[in-house]
Design a protein around this motif. Sequence first.
Motif, PDB file in Angstrom:
ATOM      1  N   ASN A  91     -34.644 -16.113  -2.161  1.00  0.00           N
ATOM      2  CA  ASN A  91     -35.638 -16.827  -2.931  1.00  0.00           C
ATOM      3  C   ASN A  91     -35.843 -17.494  -1.872  1.00  0.00           C
ATOM      4  O   ASN A  91     -34.646 -18.300  -1.530  1.00  0.00           O
ATOM      5  CB  ASN A  91     -36.564 -17.002  -3.487  1.00  0.00           C
ATOM      6  CG  ASN A  91     -37.479 -17.187  -3.694  1.00  0.00           C
ATOM      7  OD1 ASN A  91     -38.018 -18.881  -2.839  1.00  0.00           O
ATOM      8  ND2 ASN A  91     -38.689 -16.480  -4.553  1.00  0.00           N
ATOM      9  N   TYR A  92     -36.189 -18.422  -1.051  1.00  0.00           N
ATOM     10  CA  TYR A  92     -36.773 -19.200  -0.490  1.00  0.00           C
ATOM     11  C   TYR A  92     -36.571 -20.369  -0.876  1.00  0.00           C
ATOM     12  O   TYR A  92     -35.738 -21.493  -0.039  1.00  0.00           O
ATOM     13  CB  TYR A  92     -38.748 -19.537   0.441  1.00  0.00           C
ATOM     14  CG  TYR A  92     -38.452 -20.156   1.327  1.00  0.00           C
ATOM     15  CD1 TYR A  92     -38.126 -20.096   2.608  1.00  0.00           C
ATOM     16  CD2 TYR A  92     -39.069 -21.759   0.837  1.00  0.00           C
ATOM     17  CE1 TYR A  92     -38.332 -21.356   3.531  1.00  0.00           C
ATOM     18  CE2 TYR A  92     -39.379 -22.858   1.512  1.00  0.00           C
ATOM     19  CZ  TYR A  92     -39.017 -22.640   3.055  1.00  0.00           C
ATOM     20  OH  TYR A  92     -38.847 -23.603   3.754  1.00  0.00           O
ATOM     21  N   PHE A  93     -37.108 -20.764  -1.998  1.00  0.00           N
ATOM     22  CA  PHE A  93     -36.661 -22.334  -3.112  1.00  0.00           C
ATOM     23  C   PHE A  93     -35.180 -22.069  -3.348  1.00  0.00           C
ATOM     24  O   PHE A  93     -34.897 -23.125  -3.678  1.00  0.00           O
ATOM     25  CB  PHE A  93     -37.963 -22.194  -3.280  1.00  0.00           C
ATOM     26  CG  PHE A  93     -39.123 -22.701  -2.718  1.00  0.00           C
ATOM     27  CD1 PHE A  93     -39.820 -24.014  -2.546  1.00  0.00           C
ATOM     28  CD2 PHE A  93     -39.879 -21.437  -2.815  1.00  0.00           C
ATOM     29  CE1 PHE A  93     -40.921 -24.019  -2.077  1.00  0.00           C
ATOM     30  CE2 PHE A  93     -41.329 -21.603  -2.128  1.00  0.00           C
ATOM     31  CZ  PHE A  93     -41.672 -22.017  -1.639  1.00  0.00           C
ATOM     32  N   GLN A  94     -34.691 -20.412  -3.893  1.00  0.00           N
ATOM     33  CA  GLN A  94     -33.468 -20.976  -3.717  1.00  0.00           C
ATOM     34  C   GLN A  94     -32.265 -21.416  -1.997  1.00  0.00           C
ATOM     35  O   GLN A  94     -31.074 -22.230  -1.482  1.00  0.00           O
ATOM     36  CB  GLN A  94     -32.787 -20.125  -4.143  1.00  0.00           C
ATOM     37  CG  GLN A  94     -31.671 -20.577  -4.595  1.00  0.00           C
ATOM     38  CD  GLN A  94     -30.756 -21.556  -6.121  1.00  0.00           C
ATOM     39  OE1 GLN A  94     -31.877 -21.552  -6.573  1.00  0.00           O
ATOM     40  NE2 GLN A  94     -29.984 -22.207  -6.710  1.00  0.00           N
ATOM     41  N   ALA A  95     -32.733 -19.908  -1.152  1.00  0.00           N
ATOM     42  CA  ALA A  95     -31.437 -20.194  -0.385  1.00  0.00           C
ATOM     43  C   ALA A  95     -32.134 -20.711   1.258  1.00  0.00           C
ATOM     44  O   ALA A  95     -30.459 -20.839   1.809  1.00  0.00           O
ATOM     45  CB  ALA A  95     -32.302 -18.670   0.292  1.00  0.00           C
ATOM     46  N   LEU A  96     -32.927 -21.364   0.851  1.00  0.00           N
ATOM     47  CA  LEU A  96     -33.534 -22.478   2.257  1.00  0.00           C
ATOM     48  C   LEU A  96     -34.043 -24.137   1.944  1.00  0.00           C
ATOM     49  O   LEU A  96     -33.491 -24.930   2.271  1.00  0.00           O
ATOM     50  CB  LEU A  96     -34.402 -22.056   3.129  1.00  0.00           C
ATOM     51  CG  LEU A  96     -34.028 -21.062   4.103  1.00  0.00           C
ATOM     52  CD1 LEU A  96     -34.108 -19.721   4.297  1.00  0.00           C
ATOM     53  CD2 LEU A  96     -33.352 -21.558   5.442  1.00  0.00           C
ATOM     54  N   ASP A  97     -35.511 -23.796   1.234  1.00  0.00           N
ATOM     55  CA  ASP A  97     -35.559 -25.013   0.459  1.00  0.00           C
ATOM     56  C   ASP A  97     -34.653 -25.662  -0.605  1.00  0.00           C
ATOM     57  O   ASP A  97     -33.807 -25.303  -0.929  1.00  0.00           O
ATOM     58  CB  ASP A  97     -37.285 -24.909  -0.154  1.00  0.00           C
ATOM     59  CG  ASP A  97     -37.601 -26.509   0.462  1.00  0.00           C
ATOM     60  OD1 ASP A  97     -37.157 -27.030  -0.051  1.00  0.00           O
ATOM     61  OD2 ASP A  97     -39.288 -26.191   1.122  1.00  0.00           O
TER      62      ASP A  97
END
Lengths: 364, 364
Positions: free
Chosen positions: A217-223
């Motif tokens: 998920n964006y919020f684990q892998a990126l943000d």
Amino acid sequence: MSWGKRADFVVRNESPFNAEPPLEALAGGAITTLDTFYCRNHGDIPDIPPQQWQLTIGGMVDTPLTLTYEQLTNRFSARSVVATLVCAGNRRAELLKVRPIPGKEPWAHSAVSTAEWYGARLADVLDAAGVHRKDGLHVAFNAPDVAPEAVPVQAYGSSIPLSKAVSEEVLLAWQMNSEPLPRIHGGPVRVIVPGYIGARSVKWVHTITVQSTPSENYFQALDYRILPPEADPATAAPGEGIPLSVVPLNCDIFYPGDGEAVPAGPLTIRGWAMAADGHDVARVDVSLDGGRTWRQADLAPVTSRWSWRLWSLTVDVLSAPMTVTVRAWDDTGVTQPESPASLWNPRGYGNNAWAHVDVNVTEH
Amino acid sequence: MSWGKRADFVVRNESPFNAEPPLEALAGGAITTLDTFYCRNHGDIPDIPPQQWQLTIGGMVDTPLTLTYEQLTNRFSARSVVATLVCAGNRRAELLKVRPIPGKEPWAHSAVSTAEWYGARLADVLDAAGVHRKDGLHVAFNAPDVAPEAVPVQAYGSSIPLSKAVSEEVLLAWQMNSEPLPRIHGGPVRVIVPGYIGARSVKWVHTITVQSTPSENYFQALDYRILPPEADPATAAPGEGIPLSVVPLNCDIFYPGDGEAVPAGPLTIRGWAMAADGHDVARVDVSLDGGRTWRQADLAPVTSRWSWRLWSLTVDVLSAPMTVTVRAWDDTGVTQPESPASLWNPRGYGNNAWAHVDVNVTEH
């Protein structure tokens, strides 16, 4: 929509609803009242009646499982944990004074609050599904709230290591301060991961997946990652930077507020401190001379391994401008970095520098 | 007596024997050779032939036990752990530049070394004695070496929490780098507590006691504690200050050495970093301009959760005086405090400030 919050809430964003209480409200006690607890959201607030909510547990388990609200709340023995949640962006405002951080909420001091959470142990629910208890696995959470800021747009999700997920303090919670979990705080059911950044305590959770890698998920892998200062968050690849999990040792000052005028004479300085990884706060130091000399604050009793510890110190102050500096030490002898300038990072996370306020002391 | 150490060992004290290797020797590899491993002692070195050594396990156990060397080394399955030991006083020399610290060895950069330890799990030995596995218990170690500095004079001892004692990495070790454990390093058998200050890895251990409180030995109750800066160690009461246990996140520079002259051109800066509590080192930053800008060092592969991680960075340097500053970040986003001045404490323990060396870059 005010979501039952105090009229003096400081709203950082109406949609998605992001708001923090005024400091004097947060200072009200070791447990934050429901109308005062900060709100941090990435999308519209889902509206899920308990009788429609259900949770699916799958992935690396022997018997994938779907639970209704009634099954979750009746089949598993429930327990309470007093835990402080803190947004990874709390104290970002101090980093903003170092260099700009575009597109992120300028949280000041109050994206942190403490509640008594009540629910089932995540470990028990995972065991009911026959979780594979192997080293190095992860437990991913998915929620229905869609985050327009995510690239690409997607529903919120994140993950924690299985080793943390099966710790006794991690809950699937349906009560907060003895009330049914409010919708704004993830009701009917959310994950509570004490000691981790608030972003891992996924609200309105509907799917739990045991897997060999962290959530994509964006919020684990990126943000929610600490990038090096020179990195460009717009071009950072998934997996770059340090993923946030355990909240570092930190402290802050409830009173006096930055820029506040206080009368000369006795002044009771108050605030909170919290150690990382379930460690205890061993000492809180207060300096009125910019860190040249220190006095030790009085520590309130420990309410929980996973809760902030309040402190106070009464000093006599003379009429003049004054800086109050505070730092905490944990029970292993670790203390905080001095300056937000050293901690600045492109997404503005994890500021755990010494706390400072500038105060103007006036004649009686 | 040189105890098999290199001729260029820096001896801080002949009796008790306290000595650290030169930095360039320590930089030789991820595993420190036996002739290079630092020596930190509080008394005369005991001389105990393996056939005379025995270990008694008592206190809160069902069946107190006494083991001979042959029983310990044959009855329990043995394992290896690569672990870095570090003296709590390592890097004290930098604190000494802030304010004096009377009566303590002025350790520079090398009271830290890494070995492969081989022995029985302490957990297995405790289980053989029927240890009471209750929360909040402690495991105390006693040794025969008498410490003249202790008040009153007493044999060395200390303790660790039972929760740590039963962790799989804690050993009763009889080999070091595949050699029988040398007498100078605690042979025939010592405790190895990876991730804790070296002082808890008790050498020549003869008695293990499971008890409800920490050891009352001088080195647990009085020394090896972080006192507040204004405290007087001579009048500190037992239990005052923060007892040292887990080694905080730290790093240091092997090369170049402080004050060294290096030729202009490509320069490979090298050093070590280690995170606390078994966490990983996520990033090491190197600055050549006093912390204004940073570059990331290359990290060597992880050899063990309990071992330092070596790093290096090749830079181009011009002819001029230069300061190299280094800081590490762990895998939760924690970094180190900036300055030894903030960390000064009356016994000079736990300096984990950013590492600095001043270098003079000269023409080819």
